[in-house]
Motif scaffolding. Sequence first.
Motif, short mmCIF file in Angstrom:
data_model
loop_
_atom_site.label_atom_id
_atom_site.label_comp_id
_atom_site.label_asym_id
_atom_site.label_seq_id
_atom_site.Cartn_x
_atom_site.Cartn_y
_atom_site.Cartn_z
N ALA A 81 0.84 -1.21 0.00
CA ALA A 81 0.00 0.00 0.00
C ALA A 81 0.87 1.25 0.00
O ALA A 81 0.80 2.09 0.90
CB ALA A 81 -0.91 -0.01 1.22
N SER A 87 -3.19 3.49 -5.53
CA SER A 87 -4.28 3.13 -4.63
C SER A 87 -5.46 4.06 -4.88
O SER A 87 -5.31 5.08 -5.58
CB SER A 87 -3.84 3.27 -3.17
OG SER A 87 -3.86 4.63 -2.79
N LEU A 102 -8.46 3.33 2.86
CA LEU A 102 -7.78 2.61 1.79
C LEU A 102 -8.70 1.48 1.32
O LEU A 102 -9.21 0.72 2.15
CB LEU A 102 -6.47 2.02 2.36
CG LEU A 102 -5.61 1.22 1.42
CD1 LEU A 102 -5.03 2.10 0.31
CD2 LEU A 102 -4.46 0.55 2.18
N ILE A 157 -5.26 -1.36 -3.83
CA ILE A 157 -3.99 -0.98 -4.47
C ILE A 157 -3.80 -1.97 -5.61
O ILE A 157 -4.42 -3.05 -5.62
CB ILE A 157 -2.77 -1.02 -3.52
CG1 ILE A 157 -2.46 -2.44 -3.03
CG2 ILE A 157 -2.92 -0.09 -2.35
CD1 ILE A 157 -1.45 -3.16 -3.86
#
Length: 437
Positions: free
Chosen positions: A143, A149, A251, A254
């Motif tokens: 990441a 990402s 997040l 990715i």
Amino acid sequence: MVSSKTQHKSKRQQKLEQKQSLSKSFIHSTQTPFRVAERNFKSRLPPPNFDNVIDFYNIDGSNDEIKSKVVKIELKIELGEDDAEKENMFGDCNELKGEKEFVKGERRIAYIVKDLPGFIFIPNPFTPKAQKNIIKRCLRDFARYPNKSNLDTHYVLPKEGLWNLHERIINGELNGSNSRCVIPLKAFVTERESFYEKESDIKQEITQKECPQELLIEKDYREKEEKEEKAEPLPSSGVPILSPSQLIKKLRWITLGYQYHWPTKTYHLDKRLPFPRDIESLTTSVVKSINGIKFCTKETNEDNEKQYFVNDYDHEKWKPEAGVVNYYQLKDNIMAHVDKSEINMEAPLISFSFGHTCIFLIGGPTREIAPIALYLRSGDISIMCGPCRTNFHGVPRILEGTLPKYLEPNYGDDPEWKIYGDFMSSSRINVNVRQVF
Ligand SMILES: O=C(O)CCC(=O)C(=O)O
């Protein structure tokens, strides 16, 4: 006694409810079977109906329909066996498997579902330590730059990686008043040069790639690609300004290897990063273990013959070239879709689950085919190959309270794990790997 006003109101209420229920049943009648299944599992109130969810860990205790569909098979190799010389990514089976010991041959077990030729399920072959290593890789190493990402569109991410910054703040190495404790918005950064430098760095790494024969095969695609500049979504000034510890929870994905361009659902063939060797070795073992697997999918066809599915994808041809790591928070889901951006649709798609259990739906080539539902738990591997490679699939639900004990923050003797365990307390991570060419 109910007053006339209330009576009147309740009539209105009744009419409204009638209208709502009519429109609900209209929506239901126009929804595809896949959508109906998604709605069931996404529903909080009433809770979903889990009756027909396949639990590969408890086929004996399942209903007759599930028992008649699921077949236990044997993999061609014991997972981890061919890695004896190298680092074994599945972990040493002399360690415990969660709370219990490994049973001899356990890493050779897999399951197929008769109605789904090409879908193969491998129950968790990893030790807890091996799972933790991969989770750490996903958060700390994957990441970050140069992997793209979902956060890159709007935020200027630290080059050391958001996770590493988050870890340094939690460990008290950076104090909260440090300017690095707020991640700048791309929309407000006037000095954009540093960002464009990143793009040219990526190109640099690609030209240094040491696979000349592959480069030749891909040359045509690459040349075409270089002529078509792909527009990136514009950064927004409306997204919240957050600290690394807040942003890490936002997040969602990715990309590994060939970077993916989500707006056009195509690969950036001119943005290829070296594929992580450990994930490559992991997937190569899996592809080897299913090479030549044959199973009966129908007892009789119209000619009264048995029908078989054979996975004959040669593991020597396997080249993991692109991957997506999905980071789910408990309320996240992925709607029905088909992964069809790869030029090579013959190669299997290998998918690993870590952390919380999810409901995985897998149907057919259209949403009109009702999907089957199954549980994917931490360490489980699912494979889509053959006809199943182009089937609709999705994750409508992450199940709360299902994190294995061995992934909890304070479990075990690894002091580094605590911060990862905290993240995993509300997460599921999926790593899926494809061959593009
Ligand atoms: O999270 C999963 O298990 C599936 C993810 C997926 O379908 C995808 O990334 O295409």
